[in-house]
Design an enzyme around this catalytic site. Structure first.
Site, PDB file in Angstrom:
ATOM      1  N   GLU A 135      59.874   2.238  61.638  1.00 35.26           N
ATOM      2  CA  GLU A 135      61.000   3.110  61.318  1.00 35.26           C
ATOM      3  C   GLU A 135      60.576   4.115  60.260  1.00 35.26           C
ATOM      4  OE1 GLU A 135      65.143   1.649  60.532  1.00 35.26           O
ATOM      5  OE2 GLU A 135      64.791   2.609  58.579  1.00 35.26           O
ATOM      6  N   THR A 186      65.824   7.553  61.424  1.00 35.94           N
ATOM      7  CA  THR A 186      67.171   7.380  60.916  1.00 35.94           C
ATOM      8  C   THR A 186      67.984   8.671  61.069  1.00 35.94           C
ATOM      9  OG1 THR A 186      66.543   7.956  58.650  1.00 35.94           O
ATOM     10  CG2 THR A 186      66.414   5.634  59.270  1.00 35.94           C
ATOM     11  N   ALA A 242      74.693  10.660  57.810  1.00 37.34           N
ATOM     12  CA  ALA A 242      76.078  10.242  57.975  1.00 37.34           C
ATOM     13  C   ALA A 242      77.063  11.399  57.912  1.00 37.34           C
ATOM     14  CB  ALA A 242      76.443   9.206  56.905  1.00 37.34           C
ATOM     15  N   ARG A 258      77.297   1.663  63.238  1.00 41.34           N
ATOM     16  CA  ARG A 258      78.538   2.131  62.631  1.00 41.34           C
ATOM     17  C   ARG A 258      78.230   3.130  61.531  1.00 41.34           C
ATOM     18  NH1 ARG A 258      81.797  -1.551  58.510  1.00 41.34           N
ATOM     19  NH2 ARG A 258      80.110  -0.713  57.231  1.00 41.34           N
ATOM     20  N   ALA A 300      80.232  -0.313  65.689  1.00 37.77           N
ATOM     21  CA  ALA A 300      79.106   0.075  66.543  1.00 37.77           C
ATOM     22  C   ALA A 300      79.380  -0.257  68.000  1.00 37.77           C
ATOM     23  CB  ALA A 300      77.831  -0.626  66.070  1.00 37.77           C
ATOM     24  N   TYR A 360      71.954  -8.925  61.888  1.00 33.99           N
ATOM     25  CA  TYR A 360      71.758  -9.353  60.509  1.00 33.99           C
ATOM     26  C   TYR A 360      71.486 -10.850  60.459  1.00 33.99           C
ATOM     27  CZ  TYR A 360      73.669  -4.801  59.256  1.00 33.99           C
ATOM     28  OH  TYR A 360      73.873  -3.449  59.136  1.00 33.99           O
ATOM     29  N   GLU A 403      80.261 -13.494  62.603  1.00 32.45           N
ATOM     30  CA  GLU A 403      79.099 -12.630  62.823  1.00 32.45           C
ATOM     31  C   GLU A 403      78.615 -12.705  64.263  1.00 32.45           C
ATOM     32  OE1 GLU A 403      75.810 -10.087  61.645  1.00 32.45           O
ATOM     33  OE2 GLU A 403      77.722 -10.583  60.696  1.00 32.45           O
ATOM     34  N   GLN A 438      68.085  -6.442  60.535  1.00 28.16           N
ATOM     35  CA  GLN A 438      67.995  -6.011  59.151  1.00 28.16           C
ATOM     36  C   GLN A 438      66.861  -6.781  58.487  1.00 28.16           C
ATOM     37  OE1 GLN A 438      67.957  -4.051  56.615  1.00 28.16           O
ATOM     38  NE2 GLN A 438      70.147  -3.551  56.748  1.00 28.16           N
ATOM     39  N   GLN A 496      63.277  -1.210  44.069  1.00 27.07           N
ATOM     40  CA  GLN A 496      63.519  -1.206  45.506  1.00 27.07           C
ATOM     41  C   GLN A 496      64.123  -2.526  45.965  1.00 27.07           C
ATOM     42  OE1 GLN A 496      60.063  -1.823  47.854  1.00 27.07           O
ATOM     43  NE2 GLN A 496      60.843  -0.751  49.642  1.00 27.07           N
TER      44      GLN A 496
END
Length: 286
Positions: A17, A48, A51, A108, A124, A144, A157, A175, A211
């Site tokens: 990614e 990515t 938004a 989402r 989503a 997730y 979930e 994730q 981070q």
């Protein structure tokens, strides 16, 4: 090639990614990262998506086109929906299809108090359902291993994830997480719930202390004691923490591959040093 076809051809898929640079001149510099990543012949690279507003999203499409045409690697474009209506999603879909992009990761998107939410897509799964009706993409979804921060519990979930898969998500990208046992249990729960699409673990090498604190806050990933000791030991030494964080990520990846996972999805943070270290560490394994 669509992700579903890639997974049918290969047992374990390798993907990365990246994100579009904020400044136009930085878009040219991303070639250094792409050249390193593409040495490993990844099956796809995801990009990515912003938004709000069209500027950064146009960079996403331009970068996806670059990856497909210049590097001959399949791009997967992230597509968020919380702040967009149907007409805007239609416009994005047309722009992607006009560039021959076949794969999207339907999300989402994070809530942002500075950006108004719209009424067409609350989840989503709503976006996935709509895209299945209006476009010809192969659609990936997010998952997730330690539950989405908004979920009440694992049962809820899995129920929402089953809705997402039934709506048309053909691949799931996870994730980040730092304990592989969470991922193994998660995949087992998916199969019990009747979710039978490929589930690919997402790995993010941690190379600085701020981070890790930010990531844990955003996505709710827990830190194993072994990893906490590494952070505590080396957080005052940037070079040492880089080496330790990369070694930890490599150990995760090697263990996952040894357990025949559906693939590895690496969050590169557009960092050529991260890309190079990972590539050197798994070159003979993948």
């Amino acid at each position: 090639m669509k992700l579903s076809q890639i997974h049918k051809k290969k047992k374990s898929v390798l993907s990365f990614e990246i994100f579009p640079p904020k400044k136009d001149e930085e878009l040219k510099n991303i070639d250094k990262t792409l050249e390193i990543l593409c040495e490993l012949n990844p099956d796809f690279i995801s990009i990515t998506f912003g938004a709000g507003g069209s500027s950064n999203n146009n960079k996403t499409i331009a970068l996806a086109k670059k990856i497909k045409e210049e590097y001959h690697v399949e791009p997967v474009v992230h597509l968020t929906c919380l702040c967009y209506d149907r007409s805007e999603i239609d416009a994005f879909s047309r722009a992607l299809e006009s560039e021959g992009i076949e794969n999207v990761l339907a999300l989402r998107g994070d809530r942002n108090p500075n950006l108004p939410e719209k009424d067409d897509f609350a989840h989503a799964s709503d976006l996935i359902t709509y895209l299945k009706q209006t476009a010809g993409f192969c659609i990936a979804g997010a998952c997730y291993p330690e539950c989405h921060p908004d979920s009440l519990n694992r049962v809820e979930e899995m129920r929402h994830l089953k809705i997402k898969a039934d709506a048309g998500a053909e691949v799931l990208l996870s994730q980040l997480f730092f304990d592989n046992d969470y991922f193994y249990r998660f995949v087992e729960d998916c199969r019990i719930a009747g979710i039978d699409v490929p589930v690919t673990p997402g790995i993010m090498p941690v190379i600085n202390a701020s981070q890790i604190k930010r990531m844990v806050t955003l996505c709710g990933a827990s830190l194993p004691k072994r990893f906490e000791r590494i952070i505590h030991k080396y957080e005052g030494n940037r070079e040492a923490l880089f080496d330790a964080g990369m070694s930890y990520a490599l150990s995760q990846i090697i263990d996952l591959l040894a357990n025949d996972v559906d693939g590895i999805h690496l969050y590169t943070m557009n960092n050529p040093a991260v890309a190079r270290k990972i590539c050197e560490g798994i070159r003979n394994i993948v």
